[in-house]
Scaffold this active site. Sequence first.
Site, PDB file in Angstrom:
ATOM      1  N   HIS A  13       8.367   6.521   0.538  1.00  0.00           N
ATOM      2  CA  HIS A  13       8.391   5.924  -0.802  1.00  0.00           C
ATOM      3  C   HIS A  13       9.780   5.399  -1.157  1.00  0.00           C
ATOM      4  CE1 HIS A  13      10.652   9.279  -2.566  1.00  0.00           C
ATOM      5  NE2 HIS A  13       9.855  10.102  -1.891  1.00  0.00           N
ATOM      6  N   ARG A  64       5.003   8.867  -6.782  1.00  0.00           N
ATOM      7  CA  ARG A  64       6.015   8.004  -6.169  1.00  0.00           C
ATOM      8  C   ARG A  64       5.525   7.377  -4.875  1.00  0.00           C
ATOM      9  NH1 ARG A  64       7.650  13.355  -5.867  1.00  0.00           N
ATOM     10  NH2 ARG A  64       8.448  14.203  -3.894  1.00  0.00           N
ATOM     11  N   GLU A  91       5.332  15.782  -0.110  1.00  0.00           N
ATOM     12  CA  GLU A  91       6.660  16.202   0.323  1.00  0.00           C
ATOM     13  C   GLU A  91       6.693  17.713   0.536  1.00  0.00           C
ATOM     14  OE1 GLU A  91       9.256  16.138   1.881  1.00  0.00           O
ATOM     15  OE2 GLU A  91      10.580  14.773   0.773  1.00  0.00           O
ATOM     16  N   HIS A 161       6.239  10.711   2.274  1.00  0.00           N
ATOM     17  CA  HIS A 161       7.534  11.280   1.901  1.00  0.00           C
ATOM     18  C   HIS A 161       8.385  11.573   3.126  1.00  0.00           C
ATOM     19  CE1 HIS A 161       5.837  11.976  -2.159  1.00  0.00           C
ATOM     20  NE2 HIS A 161       4.728  12.098  -1.448  1.00  0.00           N
TER      21      HIS A 161
END
Length: 209
Positions: A13, A64, A91, A161
């Site tokens: 991202h 995100r 993440e 991520h």
Amino acid sequence: MPANDRLLVLLRHGQSEWNLKNLFTGWRDVDLTPAGVEEAKEAGRRLKAHGITFDLAFTSALIRAQHTLDLTLAELGQTGLPESRDQALNERDYGDLVGLNKDDARKKWGEEQVHKWRRSYDVEPPGGESLKDTVARALPYYCQNILPAVLGGKRVLVAAHGNSLRALVMVLDRLTPETIPNMELATGVPLVYRLKPDSTVASKEILTA
């Protein structure tokens, strides 16, 4: 692109609000900064310039990554592409470190300890996940959902991520627990893999321009 290309693109991202503030983010659901928005759009423009389009997309349960995917696909003229969202691609959970400034954490625990938490393979931050833990949830999802699509001829984009993608890169690039700590993924820069029928990597390209 040849019709028989087994295409997999990994995309971290764009810069998030907490990347900008130098905070441990983990599963905290923060959005992109204006710079992150531009990084996501630029990723789309780079892919378009290389003639790359997609049949299917995967992303995490966090905004995100989802926002990055949406902006990238918009640049490609592929809004509405089928996509799957799953927290398996989230993440790393940084546990008790979430929300702390990384510099403040270094002052409290020391440079060496914080580096171990951030970059080692199997050292967990307090209350959180190690990269090994992240691999344990991301890799099965990849093997069960993403890889079969790629090997079946789908051109696949994964927007996720730094650490969940490092888990996939570890397998694709045949990295070890000793070498993965040195592997860094830039925000908004597509990694383009073409796979062989046996799922090994035929080629890899980083679209930095």
